[in-house]
Design a protein around this motif. Structure first.
Motif, PDB file in Angstrom:
ATOM      1  N   PHE A 136       0.836  -1.203   0.000  1.00 51.21           N
ATOM      2  CA  PHE A 136       0.000   0.000   0.000  1.00 51.21           C
ATOM      3  C   PHE A 136       0.868   1.249   0.000  1.00 51.21           C
ATOM      4  N   THR A 137       1.538   1.454  -1.106  1.00 53.84           N
ATOM      5  CA  THR A 137       2.423   2.611  -1.218  1.00 53.84           C
ATOM      6  C   THR A 137       2.642   2.942  -2.687  1.00 53.84           C
ATOM      7  N   GLY A 138       3.008   4.185  -2.940  1.00 51.53           N
ATOM      8  CA  GLY A 138       3.386   4.587  -4.285  1.00 51.53           C
ATOM      9  C   GLY A 138       2.280   4.568  -5.315  1.00 51.53           C
ATOM     10  N   GLY A 139       1.025   4.569  -4.868  1.00 50.36           N
ATOM     11  CA  GLY A 139      -0.078   4.570  -5.820  1.00 50.36           C
ATOM     12  C   GLY A 139      -0.319   3.242  -6.505  1.00 50.36           C
ATOM     13  N   TYR A 140       0.277   2.155  -5.972  1.00 48.86           N
ATOM     14  CA  TYR A 140       0.140   0.852  -6.643  1.00 48.86           C
ATOM     15  C   TYR A 140      -1.313   0.357  -6.687  1.00 48.86           C
ATOM     16  N   ILE A 141      -2.071   0.603  -5.621  1.00 49.46           N
ATOM     17  CA  ILE A 141      -3.449   0.112  -5.577  1.00 49.46           C
ATOM     18  C   ILE A 141      -4.269   0.700  -6.727  1.00 49.46           C
ATOM     19  N   ARG A 142      -4.032   1.947  -7.052  1.00 55.15           N
ATOM     20  CA  ARG A 142      -4.722   2.559  -8.198  1.00 55.15           C
ATOM     21  C   ARG A 142      -4.449   1.780  -9.477  1.00 55.15           C
ATOM     22  N   SER A 143      -3.206   1.345  -9.644  1.00 53.47           N
ATOM     23  CA  SER A 143      -2.825   0.570 -10.824  1.00 53.47           C
ATOM     24  C   SER A 143      -3.430  -0.829 -10.788  1.00 53.47           C
ATOM     25  N   LEU A 144      -3.373  -1.493  -9.635  1.00 54.06           N
ATOM     26  CA  LEU A 144      -3.888  -2.859  -9.503  1.00 54.06           C
ATOM     27  C   LEU A 144      -5.358  -2.940  -9.873  1.00 54.06           C
TER      28      LEU A 144
ATOM     29  N   VAL B  33      -9.812   4.859 -12.219  1.00 53.10           N
ATOM     30  CA  VAL B  33      -9.737   6.053 -13.074  1.00 53.10           C
ATOM     31  C   VAL B  33     -10.592   7.189 -12.524  1.00 53.10           C
ATOM     32  N   SER B  34     -11.478   6.897 -11.606  1.00 56.43           N
ATOM     33  CA  SER B  34     -12.341   7.911 -11.007  1.00 56.43           C
ATOM     34  C   SER B  34     -12.211   7.823  -9.494  1.00 56.43           C
ATOM     35  N   GLY B  35     -11.735   8.894  -8.869  1.00 55.27           N
ATOM     36  CA  GLY B  35     -11.501   8.852  -7.434  1.00 55.27           C
ATOM     37  C   GLY B  35     -10.119   8.296  -7.138  1.00 55.27           C
TER      38      GLY B  35
ATOM     39  N   PHE C 141      -4.234   6.504   4.649  1.00 59.56           N
ATOM     40  CA  PHE C 141      -5.407   6.445   5.507  1.00 59.56           C
ATOM     41  C   PHE C 141      -6.132   5.111   5.407  1.00 59.56           C
ATOM     42  N   GLY C 142      -5.951   4.398   4.291  1.00 58.98           N
ATOM     43  CA  GLY C 142      -6.715   3.175   4.061  1.00 58.98           C
ATOM     44  C   GLY C 142      -8.164   3.486   3.771  1.00 58.98           C
ATOM     45  N   CYS C 143      -8.420   4.482   2.900  1.00 60.10           N
ATOM     46  CA  CYS C 143      -9.806   4.836   2.592  1.00 60.10           C
ATOM     47  C   CYS C 143      -9.942   5.312   1.156  1.00 60.10           C
ATOM     48  N   LEU C 144     -11.155   5.234   0.636  1.00 57.79           N
ATOM     49  CA  LEU C 144     -11.462   5.700  -0.711  1.00 57.79           C
ATOM     50  C   LEU C 144     -11.915   7.146  -0.670  1.00 57.79           C
ATOM     51  N   GLU C 145     -11.576   7.892  -1.699  1.00 58.99           N
ATOM     52  CA  GLU C 145     -12.101   9.243  -1.863  1.00 58.99           C
ATOM     53  C   GLU C 145     -12.660   9.388  -3.273  1.00 58.99           C
ATOM     54  N   MET C 146     -13.728  10.156  -3.400  1.00 62.40           N
ATOM     55  CA  MET C 146     -14.303  10.445  -4.706  1.00 62.40           C
ATOM     56  C   MET C 146     -13.344  11.353  -5.480  1.00 62.40           C
ATOM     57  N   GLU C 147     -13.633  11.549  -6.769  1.00 64.10           N
ATOM     58  CA  GLU C 147     -12.762  12.409  -7.558  1.00 64.10           C
ATOM     59  C   GLU C 147     -13.051  13.883  -7.264  1.00 64.10           C
TER      60      GLU C 147
END
Length: 366
Positions: free
Chosen positions: A230-238, A242-244, A250-256
């Protein structure tokens, strides 16, 4: 690999003879929780079903305490490994105690008759998961959270050395998710169990797991402790987000963020601005935030939701150039909300910003 209780070697899984995922590497010690994460359809459940032999391996071997599972008898596996899968069982006319008792069948004779010692194991398991008071209840009439506790008790009373769980928090509300994983974490430490499971809830996986296996569209992408995954934006890639965004710190999702020129400047810090950032985003109002140090509690959320963030490097005093930039952005917005109630040496620049906004007649007290 002798230090690992469970590990796989060149494992390939799938349906029929066509491999879905190859070269699967899973290593877990006793006293550890290993969690599979990844997008829907990536093959997490297929891996788990192959691990417990519900599906035949296409290639490779699963080793259990140094022995290949293909060479082990079903009875021995049942005494050492228990499962809790997403299939929702519907036993007819069974009490909760009846359901848990089925976990003792690997130890009974052909007639399945439980001894007093077996019944004591059942009671101990139900008490461990706070389900003993449900022993006489009809299993089919329980809430989802209660059912999961009873099924976990069934798995525990097998006295396994490893438990495999597929999405154990599915169908559960927040309270029962936390209760179930807290019980599981406690059992892992107290009974020195090895646990392999899959989870959709990234925040929970990040907090409860000792090791994470990332299953992507092309197979196993990464393995390691949460701090590495959970570092370096890897989860976004996994997950192909593309939105949010997923805030790994923090271990949480945020909207865009709301697109457009910022209409409100939010002076925050130390977590004070986060509720305002989210409120403005919900209202579809683009905003700017500042002045925030890059290590401030507010900063990750502001960076995700704000049109613009006036920032300063971590552990550095706010320079006059940064302050002047904040004044220009604030003037462009035309409205200012200050979330801070007190000021000290580290946020003196925010106090100055607030006074500047008041002088300009654009301050809205929060």
């Amino acid at each position: 690999m002798s230090e690992y209780f469970v590990y796989t070697e060149h494992m390939a899984v799938g349906y029929g003879k066509e491999p879905m995922i190859e070269e699967i590497s899973i290593h877990v010690r006793k006293g550890e929780i290993l969690t599979l994460i990844g997008p829907n359809g990536s093959g997490k459940s297929t891996i788990l079903k192959s691990l417990i032999r519900q599906l035949d391996l296409i290639a490779g071997t699963v080793w259990l305490d140094g022995r290949g599972m293909n060479d082990m008898e079903e009875g021995e596996i049942a005494r050492r490994l228990s499962i809790l899968m997403t299939d929702r069982i519907k036993p007819e006319l069974m009490t909760c105690e009846d359901v848990v008792e089925t976990g003792r069948y690997p130890y009974t004779g052909r007639l399945g008759i439980l001894t007093p010692q077996d019944r004591e194991k059942v009671r101990e398991a139900m008490e461990l998961v706070d389900a003993w008071e449900l022993r006489d209840a009809d299993f089919t009439r329980l809430s989802d959270g209660q059912r999961q506790r009873v099924l976990l008790a069934r798995a525990i009373c097998q006295e396994p050395e490893i438990i495999v769980l597929d999405e154990p928090t599915s169908y559960l509300d927040v309270r029962y998710k936390l209760e179930l994983l807290s019980i599981l974490k406690r059992l892992v430490k107290e009974k020195n169990l090895a646990v392999v499971m899959s989870l959709h809830e990234l925040d929970l996986a990040q907090k409860v797991s000792d090791q994470i296996v990332c299953v992507g569209k092309s197979g196993i992408e990464r393995c390691g402790p949460p701090e590495e995954i959970f570092t370096g934006g890897y989860i976004r890639s996994l997950y192909g987000i593309v939105s949010g965004s997923y805030l790994e710190s923090f271990g949480c999702l945020e909207m865009e963020a709301v697109k457009g020129e910022p209409e409100i400047f939010v002076i925050g810090g130390g977590g004070s601005g986060i509720p305002v950032y989210r409120r403005l985003q919900r209202g579809g109002i683009p905003f700017a935030a500042g002045i925030l140090a890059e290590n401030d509690l507010d900063y990750p959320v502001a960076a995700a939701l704000a049109s613009e963030v006036v920032k300063e490097k971590a552990f550095c005093p706010v320079g006059e150039q940064t302050y002047a930039h904040a004044v220009r952005v604030m003037a462009r917005c035309g409205r200012v909300i200050c979330c801070l109630k007190t000021f000290g040496p580290f946020n003196e620049s925010c106090r100055r910003l607030k006074e500047e906004a008041r002088m300009r007649g654009i301050l809205e007290e929060e």
